[in-house]
Write a protein that holds these residues in place. Sequence first.
Motif, PDB file in Angstrom:
ATOM      1  N   LEU A 163      -0.164  -1.463 -21.095  1.00 55.48           N
ATOM      2  CA  LEU A 163       0.362  -0.237 -20.490  1.00 55.48           C
ATOM      3  C   LEU A 163       0.267  -0.294 -18.968  1.00 55.48           C
ATOM      4  O   LEU A 163       1.186   0.126 -18.272  1.00 55.48           O
ATOM      5  N   GLN A 164      -0.813  -0.823 -18.449  1.00 54.96           N
ATOM      6  CA  GLN A 164      -1.026  -0.875 -17.002  1.00 54.96           C
ATOM      7  C   GLN A 164       0.101  -1.630 -16.294  1.00 54.96           C
ATOM      8  O   GLN A 164       0.607  -1.185 -15.270  1.00 54.96           O
ATOM      9  N   GLY A 165       0.505  -2.765 -16.833  1.00 54.68           N
ATOM     10  CA  GLY A 165       1.582  -3.539 -16.223  1.00 54.68           C
ATOM     11  C   GLY A 165       2.926  -2.838 -16.288  1.00 54.68           C
ATOM     12  O   GLY A 165       3.744  -2.956 -15.378  1.00 54.68           O
ATOM     13  N   VAL A 166       3.159  -2.092 -17.352  1.00 53.16           N
ATOM     14  CA  VAL A 166       4.424  -1.379 -17.514  1.00 53.16           C
ATOM     15  C   VAL A 166       4.509  -0.193 -16.548  1.00 53.16           C
ATOM     16  O   VAL A 166       5.577   0.129 -16.039  1.00 53.16           O
ATOM     17  N   LEU A 167       3.377   0.432 -16.254  1.00 45.52           N
ATOM     18  CA  LEU A 167       3.364   1.577 -15.337  1.00 45.52           C
ATOM     19  C   LEU A 167       3.372   1.167 -13.863  1.00 45.52           C
ATOM     20  O   LEU A 167       3.550   2.013 -12.987  1.00 45.52           O
ATOM     21  N   ALA A 168       3.183  -0.118 -13.575  1.00 42.91           N
ATOM     22  CA  ALA A 168       3.081  -0.594 -12.188  1.00 42.91           C
ATOM     23  C   ALA A 168       4.273  -0.202 -11.299  1.00 42.91           C
ATOM     24  O   ALA A 168       4.068   0.232 -10.160  1.00 42.91           O
ATOM     25  N   PRO A 169       5.535  -0.321 -11.753  1.00 42.50           N
ATOM     26  CA  PRO A 169       6.642   0.082 -10.872  1.00 42.50           C
ATOM     27  C   PRO A 169       6.600   1.560 -10.474  1.00 42.50           C
ATOM     28  O   PRO A 169       6.945   1.916  -9.346  1.00 42.50           O
ATOM     29  N   VAL A 170       6.168   2.421 -11.371  1.00 43.29           N
ATOM     30  CA  VAL A 170       6.078   3.852 -11.051  1.00 43.29           C
ATOM     31  C   VAL A 170       4.939   4.090 -10.067  1.00 43.29           C
ATOM     32  O   VAL A 170       5.060   4.891  -9.136  1.00 43.29           O
ATOM     33  N   GLU A 171       3.825   3.390 -10.242  1.00 42.63           N
ATOM     34  CA  GLU A 171       2.693   3.551  -9.331  1.00 42.63           C
ATOM     35  C   GLU A 171       3.038   3.044  -7.934  1.00 42.63           C
ATOM     36  O   GLU A 171       2.618   3.624  -6.939  1.00 42.63           O
ATOM     37  N   ARG A 172       3.829   1.959  -7.842  1.00 37.42           N
ATOM     38  CA  ARG A 172       4.283   1.495  -6.527  1.00 37.42           C
ATOM     39  C   ARG A 172       5.176   2.540  -5.865  1.00 37.42           C
ATOM     40  O   ARG A 172       5.111   2.762  -4.659  1.00 37.42           O
ATOM     41  N   LYS A 173       6.025   3.186  -6.658  1.00 38.51           N
ATOM     42  CA  LYS A 173       6.885   4.246  -6.136  1.00 38.51           C
ATOM     43  C   LYS A 173       6.030   5.409  -5.617  1.00 38.51           C
ATOM     44  O   LYS A 173       6.336   6.003  -4.596  1.00 38.51           O
ATOM     45  N   LEU A 174       4.949   5.711  -6.305  1.00 38.07           N
ATOM     46  CA  LEU A 174       4.033   6.776  -5.884  1.00 38.07           C
ATOM     47  C   LEU A 174       3.420   6.440  -4.523  1.00 38.07           C
ATOM     48  O   LEU A 174       3.288   7.322  -3.676  1.00 38.07           O
ATOM     49  N   LEU A 175       3.076   5.193  -4.303  1.00 37.42           N
ATOM     50  CA  LEU A 175       2.508   4.787  -3.006  1.00 37.42           C
ATOM     51  C   LEU A 175       3.522   5.011  -1.882  1.00 37.42           C
ATOM     52  O   LEU A 175       3.167   5.450  -0.798  1.00 37.42           O
ATOM     53  N   ARG A 176       4.801   4.724  -2.146  1.00 38.08           N
ATOM     54  CA  ARG A 176       5.830   4.954  -1.142  1.00 38.08           C
ATOM     55  C   ARG A 176       6.013   6.444  -0.872  1.00 38.08           C
ATOM     56  O   ARG A 176       6.248   6.840   0.255  1.00 38.08           O
ATOM     57  N   ILE A 177       5.887   7.287  -1.894  1.00 37.02           N
ATOM     58  CA  ILE A 177       6.038   8.727  -1.722  1.00 37.02           C
ATOM     59  C   ILE A 177       4.921   9.257  -0.826  1.00 37.02           C
ATOM     60  O   ILE A 177       5.149  10.058   0.079  1.00 37.02           O
ATOM     61  N   VAL A 178       3.712   8.808  -1.048  1.00 35.20           N
ATOM     62  CA  VAL A 178       2.566   9.276  -0.278  1.00 35.20           C
ATOM     63  C   VAL A 178       2.638   8.805   1.161  1.00 35.20           C
ATOM     64  O   VAL A 178       2.280   9.527   2.085  1.00 35.20           O
ATOM     65  N   GLU A 179       3.138   7.584   1.407  1.00 31.79           N
ATOM     66  CA  GLU A 179       3.215   7.036   2.756  1.00 31.79           C
ATOM     67  C   GLU A 179       4.251   7.762   3.610  1.00 31.79           C
ATOM     68  O   GLU A 179       4.110   7.838   4.818  1.00 31.79           O
ATOM     69  N   ASP A 180       5.320   8.276   3.014  1.00 32.71           N
ATOM     70  CA  ASP A 180       6.384   8.934   3.799  1.00 32.71           C
ATOM     71  C   ASP A 180       5.929  10.140   4.541  1.00 32.71           C
ATOM     72  O   ASP A 180       5.062  10.826   4.423  1.00 32.71           O
TER      73      ASP A 180
END
Length: 118
Positions: free
Chosen positions: A101-118
């Motif tokens: 599950l962790q590997g499958v959720l990785a793209p969404v978690e990367r997107k979350l990092l971009r949202i927080v950085e903006d």
Amino acid sequence: MTNVTPFPHQGAGPGPKGGQVGFERLELQRIMDLYGRMVSAGHWRDYAMDMGQEAAIFSAFRRSAERPEYRIEKRPALRHRQGMWALVGESGQILKRGQELQGVLAPVERKLLRIVED
């Protein structure tokens, strides 16, 4: 009132022979943790869960009146093939598939990092 009618027995275990596929507690905890972080970032607003005989599906929505942005699917029948976890995009394409599950959720978690950085 002494007659007892049992529920129809579908067989043991998940899959087409009977039963219902569901999320285990730790799996659901990890998914809901990601959902909570996306909600607090203002990106997701609603979710839905569907648990059937072949798959358990968690859908995350930006707004409640549209198609889900992501679907996280657990299909135990694919465990020994492509992996039982899949991340499905808004248009239905499979973005990531795997055993963990962790590997499958990785793209969404990367997107979350971009949202927080903006």
